[in-house]
Design a protein around this motif. Structure first.
Motif, PDB file in Angstrom:
ATOM      1  N   LEU A 155     -10.200  -1.246  -3.119  1.00  0.00           N
ATOM      2  CA  LEU A 155     -11.408  -0.577  -2.534  1.00  0.00           C
ATOM      3  C   LEU A 155     -11.082   0.359  -1.319  1.00  0.00           C
ATOM      4  O   LEU A 155     -11.812   1.490  -1.283  1.00  0.00           O
ATOM      5  CB  LEU A 155     -12.454  -1.750  -2.355  1.00  0.00           C
ATOM      6  N   GLY A 156     -10.397  -0.203  -0.353  1.00  0.00           N
ATOM      7  CA  GLY A 156     -10.154   0.626   0.685  1.00  0.00           C
ATOM      8  C   GLY A 156      -9.094   1.705   0.592  1.00  0.00           C
ATOM      9  O   GLY A 156      -9.052   2.508   1.393  1.00  0.00           O
ATOM     10  N   GLY A 157      -8.298   1.673  -0.609  1.00  0.00           N
ATOM     11  CA  GLY A 157      -7.372   2.761  -0.972  1.00  0.00           C
ATOM     12  C   GLY A 157      -6.189   2.719  -0.241  1.00  0.00           C
ATOM     13  O   GLY A 157      -5.420   3.674  -0.189  1.00  0.00           O
ATOM     14  N   GLY A 158      -5.826   1.477   0.431  1.00  0.00           N
ATOM     15  CA  GLY A 158      -4.634   1.284   1.081  1.00  0.00           C
ATOM     16  C   GLY A 158      -4.649   2.069   2.603  1.00  0.00           C
ATOM     17  O   GLY A 158      -5.624   2.677   2.910  1.00  0.00           O
ATOM     18  N   MET A 159      -3.523   2.031   3.206  1.00  0.00           N
ATOM     19  CA  MET A 159      -3.498   2.420   4.494  1.00  0.00           C
ATOM     20  C   MET A 159      -3.488   4.058   4.636  1.00  0.00           C
ATOM     21  O   MET A 159      -2.658   4.591   3.703  1.00  0.00           O
ATOM     22  CB  MET A 159      -2.423   1.874   5.437  1.00  0.00           C
ATOM     23  N   LYS A 160      -4.288   4.527   5.276  1.00  0.00           N
ATOM     24  CA  LYS A 160      -3.795   5.951   5.650  1.00  0.00           C
ATOM     25  C   LYS A 160      -2.492   6.594   6.094  1.00  0.00           C
ATOM     26  O   LYS A 160      -1.808   5.599   6.881  1.00  0.00           O
ATOM     27  CB  LYS A 160      -4.884   6.575   6.735  1.00  0.00           C
ATOM     28  N   ASP A 161      -2.171   7.497   5.512  1.00  0.00           N
ATOM     29  CA  ASP A 161      -0.732   8.228   5.992  1.00  0.00           C
ATOM     30  C   ASP A 161       0.126   7.210   5.878  1.00  0.00           C
ATOM     31  O   ASP A 161       1.286   7.542   6.527  1.00  0.00           O
ATOM     32  CB  ASP A 161      -0.842   8.591   7.578  1.00  0.00           C
ATOM     33  N   GLY A 162      -0.017   6.485   4.888  1.00  0.00           N
ATOM     34  CA  GLY A 162       1.306   5.258   4.656  1.00  0.00           C
ATOM     35  C   GLY A 162       1.668   4.576   5.754  1.00  0.00           C
ATOM     36  O   GLY A 162       2.753   3.968   5.781  1.00  0.00           O
ATOM     37  N   LYS A 163       0.920   4.412   6.781  1.00  0.00           N
ATOM     38  CA  LYS A 163       1.283   3.591   7.764  1.00  0.00           C
ATOM     39  C   LYS A 163       1.437   1.974   7.410  1.00  0.00           C
ATOM     40  O   LYS A 163       0.700   1.740   6.530  1.00  0.00           O
ATOM     41  CB  LYS A 163       0.239   3.677   9.083  1.00  0.00           C
ATOM     42  N   LYS A 164       1.811   1.240   8.170  1.00  0.00           N
ATOM     43  CA  LYS A 164       2.142  -0.114   7.954  1.00  0.00           C
ATOM     44  C   LYS A 164       0.859  -0.917   8.462  1.00  0.00           C
ATOM     45  O   LYS A 164       0.526  -0.478   9.689  1.00  0.00           O
ATOM     46  CB  LYS A 164       3.366  -0.701   8.323  1.00  0.00           C
TER      47      LYS A 164
END
Lengths: 168, 424, 478
Positions: B269-278
């Motif tokens: 739902l959140g679509g994962g972390m922005k900019d591929g951050k951890k």
């Protein structure tokens, strides 16, 4: 508990004659007399007041003084801790409102009766503001009336740290 | 993944208007409600095991049972819309998108407890939502839904709803402080009663419920508790509005049944972390809950019991996501500044302790920190925990204490380097 | 009684009343639980968190002011854990405290100081410059000074104005460690009981403007007395001191807890009435305006009284003690002089209120009535016109009525320097209200005893001793 009997001194004939003791005493006296007559530069006794003492140390408890803050105003906040600690009951303080914004309270009257003071230094120890000190180096105070021995706030503020003492 | 009960009309344009909402089934539960006795309604809510969504998670039905029966005094329903917890923004969605659902819930709840006056205590900053609620209430009065009778005489039951704006104090979200504030006093929490009982508003019985809790009631009334308990886990049945904020791709409010894995929610739902951050950490339920490290997040399951098991709480379901770029010292400072500002100042530990931690962290951030400061913070957290009237101070101890314990290395490096360990 | 339950306090099994507030019970057992916000007159508020005790079975320490006594309760007030909790909370109370004890009038009777000395003693972990600043020396009106920095926010004062006087002048403003006590904007303290908040304040936040910087409290000595401001006769502590080279002086009155009379409080007028004791005293005896020795005055009075007993009116007052009134009454019964207690001048309807103050501003009218001393106006006026010798004893009735003394011989016993002195033939100073021992009966028929602790350099004789001297002088003549 056992009792130990100690032999009494002065029972011998020599002791009872007294003369030998007097002679040995006089011998010491005469030795000093001769030494001092020959060279009086080593004399401990000073010709006060022409000669003033030079051996008053920084720890000497002289007449009190009231210290000042950096802005030259009185440090004392009239908390009465000194008067509370004073064993001679010789400090007479009356507090008043301080209106210059530096603090809330200050003494209107701050008298120390030097004739009652025993120079114990408890007042200095008790002071939470470092407002009273006995570092003036003043050891001599004379006056011809009792009331002149009572130092007022102004007099105490006028006293300064002895110049002979090291800087604090 | 989503299960839409409270949020079922959120997607409909202009659903806040009575005519639109009515077309989509609002006030649909009332027909069934009027066939039930008040006791049946409470029983249904009890059996549904509906839990308070304001953070505590106590059983709503049990709370309603504390209202004295056959009491000559007037009773009050107070809806807690003082949503001020950082990271929590679910109630405002309800009031913004579906205010009539809240009114419907108030009707059901008031009917169940024989209450004729309901207050909505709304956070002062939610001015536009207060206006929206007032418009909706006006519509409801005009349409005869509430007022002297319910649904134009379908039920001879008087009900008035009043919206009251707070003055912007976080502590007024605590129910007893809220009532004090509603009584016109300073919002100070009251001492806890020695036995379980209802709240007291000017000496009259009252019950305080969160917006989302009240908005969940119509579903239970309309479709029965069985339909509600179908969702979620046996101990945490039903759904909850989860809020996602921070550096995820799709932050927002999502309604989910209890029992989903936290990491799945963040990633789908959140679509994962922005900019591929951890992912570095998550504060799970508004900032008042102990923080979870990335490892713990992988294990975390979104229901009350599972969250307690891993040493945190579900709280309000407002998840604050923290990525690898964030400096935990600054996170802690940000949070404590909020608490320092919001402590009501009643109890000594909280009044002075929040300020002290703030001072220490201020020093640390301004490059005057010492390693002993870390222990000092832990010490103050210890004094804050469990020694105050309300749970504000324990919440501070939970979040700040957990950050300091779980990210101690980072604090130490920060202090030793005299600057942010992971500063740009 | 079934109400009594067994509890264990610090390992000792005791009996206590079920449901009683634990802290009250601990006080009764002489266990001094540190506390700021709890006060028996104001009840539980629970904000200071100092009165914590360990109770077996509860996870966390509990505040004893909000804990009812229960059967089988095991309470610990001592021990490392609970003392550490208290020390932690005290540390928090002190982190924003200015620690300006040297300038604070509360020093010596300050709870913060007491608790710190009892169990604090830690190294300060907070720098002085990061302390929260607030207003100092704010005049709240009604003789109360506020120092917001010293305040521990116990809210005793706000609760007093809310719940006791219902005047609501005080409130808490701002939040967190910026919270301060203040009056509402544009308002001053207005209640006649405002100065009680000075006693209620456990720290130096609220101090008396009247007592401000006058004396350090540890120098003061105290004795128990009653206030003579009205017929309520509130119980008080008289704080006085005989400083070196000075005379004994009263510095303040404080209310004394007395549930038969005033409870915990006194009114401001009563509290400040200590000034009347010190001010305006009559010191010298005189005959026809010439200063004489006490002995001469006594002989003169004895002469006059023995010469015309049937032509003498004695006017006593409700300021005299029961013992003094009884002595004089006995005298009049034995030798035929007449006695009156007429004293309408002490009534002041505007002084009365619904708390403590009564309209009769004298302390012992009930005692005078119990001795059946006639106060009737008609009788008094009749006697006044008949009698040629008037003996006025501590009664201010003639203060502005000196014309009534025309053609009369007047003897005045007074502790105050009054105008009546000029019209009196013989004047004799007597000890004031608080300089003598005696008992007084208040308007609710409660009799209280004063044992004076004042030691004047040159004490003035009490009425009792002087009157006895007069009696024996009279006997010698007879």
């Amino acid at each position: 508990m056992g009792i130990k009997t100690v032999k009494r001194h002065g029972d011998t004939l020599r002791d009872k004659l007294y003369i030998p003791a007097i002679v040995s005493g006089m011998k010491t006296t005469m030795r000093h007399f001769v030494t001092n007559i020959k060279d009086n530069s080593n004399l401990i006794t000073k010709s006060y007041p022409e000669v003033q003492p030079t051996d008053i140390t920084d720890r000497y408890r002289g007449v009190h003084r009231l210290t000042k803050r950096e802005d030259d105003s009185i440090s004392c906040v009239a908390c009465y801790m000194c008067a509370t600690a004073c064993p001679a009951d010789c400090m007479f303080i009356e507090a008043t409102e301080r209106t210059d914004g530096v603090d809330e309270k200050m003494p209107a009257v701050f008298n120390i009766d030097l004739l009652e003071c025993v120079f114990c230094g408890y007042c200095v120890e008790a002071c939470p503001c470092d407002a009273i000190r006995m570092d003036t180096g003043i050891f001599s105070f004379v006056a011809d009336q009792r009331k002149d021995f009572i130092l007022s706030k102004e007099a105490l503020l006028a006293n300064t740290r002895s110049k002979d003492f090291s800087d604090d | 993944m989503e299960t839409k009960i409270v949020s079922k009309r959120f997607h409909i344009p202009e659903s806040y208007k009575l005519e639109v909402a009515k077309k989509h089934g609002v006030y649909g539960s009332l027909e069934k409600l009027f066939t039930m006795t008040p006791d049946e309604v409470i029983t249904a809510v009890e059996k549904s095991n509906l839990r308070g969504k304001g953070g505590g998670g106590a059983s709503c039905g049990q709370k309603w049972r504390y209202m004295p029966l056959n009491d000559p005094r007037p009773a009050y329903l107070i809806v807690n819309a003082d949503e001020s917890e950082p990271g929590t923004f679910k109630d405002r969605e309800v009031m913004d998108k579906d205010p009539h659902l809240l009114i419907e819930g108030i009707i059901c709840s008031s009917y169940a407890m024989n209450i004729h006056t309901a207050y909505i205590y709304i956070r002062g900053e939610y001015k536009w939502l207060a206006d929206r609620l007032n418009t909706a209430i006006d519509e409801a009065y005009e349409a005869g839904i509430i007022g002297e009778t319910l649904m134009n005489g379908a039920c001879d039951f008087k009900l008035d709803i009043v919206v009251h704006r707070g003055a912007g104090a976080y502590i007024c979200g605590e129910k007893s402080a809220l009532i004090e504030s509603l009584e016109g006093k300073r919002g100070h929490p009251r001492l806890k009663p020695h036995q379980k009982e209802c709240e007291w508003y000017f000496g009259d019985p009252a019950t305080v419920n969160n917006v989302e809790t009240i908005a969940s009631v119509p579903e239970i009334v309309e479709f029965g508790y069985e339909a509600y308990t179908k969702h979620g886990t046996p101990k945490s049945p039903g759904t909850m509005l989860f809020a996602l904020s921070g550096p995820v791709k799709n932050p927002g409010v999502y309604e989910l049944a209890f029992g989903h894995k936290m990491i799945d929610v963040i990633n789908t739902l959140g679509g994962g972390m922005k900019d591929g951050k951890k992912l570095k950490a998550v504060i799970p339920g508004g900032v008042s809950c102990p923080i979870l490290t990335a490892d713990e997040v992988n294990k975390a399951v979104l229901d009350y019991e599972s969250m307690w098991d891993i040493g945190s709480t579900l709280g309000t379901g407002g998840m604050v996501i923290i990525d690898e770029d964030a400096c935990m010292v600054e996170v802690a400072k940000n949070i404590i500044e909020f608490y320092h500002h919001e402590s009501c100042g009643q109890c000594t530990p909280c009044r002075e302790g929040t300020g002290w931690i703030d001072t220490i962290l201020h020093k640390v951030i301004h490059q005057q920190g010492k390693l002993s400061d870390i222990d000092n913070i832990s010490d103050v957290c210890g004094t804050l925990n469990g020694k105050t009237i309300c749970v504000f101070a324990p919440a501070v101890a939970d979040i700040i204490g957990s950050i300091v314990v779980k990210f101690r290395d980072e604090f130490e490096t920060y202090i030793l380097n005299n600057q942010g360990a992971e500063h740009e | 009684m079934s109400n009594i339950v067994n509890i264990v306090i610090d390992g000792k099994e005791v009996e206590a009343e079920k449901g009683a507030v634990l802290i009250d019970y601990l006080f009764k057992q002489d266990i001094d639980i540190p506390h700021f916000c709890y006060h028996p007159a104001l009840g539980t508020d629970g904000n200071c968190r100092m009165c914590m005790v360990e109770i077996e079975g509860s996870k966390r320490p509990q505040i004893s002011c909000d804990t009812p006594v229960k059967e089988g309760m095991v309470v610990r007030t001592q021990g490392e854990n609970i003392e550490q909790v208290r020390r932690d909370i005290l540390e928090l109370e002190l982190i924003n405290h200015p620690v300006d004890c040297p300038t604070c009038d509360q020093a010596g009777e300050c709870k913060l100081q007491d608790y710190y000395m009892a169990g604090g003693f830690y190294e300060s972990r907070l720098e002085a410059e990061s302390k929260v600043k607030a207003k100092k020396a704010v005049d709240l009106g009604k003789n109360v000074m506020l120092d917001q920095e010293r305040c521990v926010l116990c809210t005793r004062c706000t609760r007093f104005t809310d719940e006791i006087t219902h005047t609501n002048e005080l409130g808490i403003f701002s939040r967190a460690d910026h919270s301060v006590i203040s009056t509402f904007p544009g308002q001053e303290l207005e209640s006649d009981y405002s100065m009680n908040i000075v006693d209620l304040c456990p720290v130096g936040a609220l101090t008396s403007k009247d007592f401000r910087f006058n004396q350090r409290v540890w120098f003061l000595e105290s004795f128990e007395a009653i206030c003579s401001g009205c017929s309520k006769g509130c119980s008080i502590h008289v704080d006085h001191k005989k400083e070196k080279y000075k005379d004994d002086q009263i510095f303040r009155f404080r209310p004394r807890e007395d549930h038969d009379v005033n409870g915990y409080f006194i009114c401001d007028d009563g509290r400040l009435s200590y000034k009347d004791e010190n001010d305006n005293r009559l010191n010298d005896a005189s005959i026809n305006q010439e200063t004489v020795s006490t002995k001469e005055a006594l002989t003169n009075i004895a002469d006059v009284l023995t010469a015309n007993p049937n032509d003498t009116l004695l006017l006593v007052s409700p300021f005299l003690s029961n013992e003094e009134l009884a002595l004089i009454k006995e005298y009049t019964l034995n030798n035929g002089t007449t006695l009156s207690g007429y004293s309408p001048q002490y009534y002041d309807e505007s002084f009365a209120d619904d708390m403590l103050r009564t309209s009769d501003r004298s302390p012992n009218r009930a005692g005078m009535m119990a001795l059946r001393i006639n106060e009737n106006e008609k009788d008094f006026n009749e006697l006044l016109s008949q009698k040629k010798v008037i003996v006025v004893i501590e009664n201010s009735y003639f203060e502005d009525k000196a014309e009534l003394f025309k053609d009369k011989k007047v003897i005045l016993f007074s502790s105050k320097d009054t105008k009546v002195k000029e019209f009196a033939n013989t004047v004799l100073p007597v000890a004031s209200f608080l300089e003598k021992d005696g008992s007084y009966t208040n308007s609710e028929s409660v009799t209280q005893h004063i044992k004076s602790g004042i030691r004047k350099n040159a004490p003035v004789g009490t009425l009792t001793s002087l009157w006895k001297a007069i009696e024996s002088l009279s006997k010698e003549k007879a």
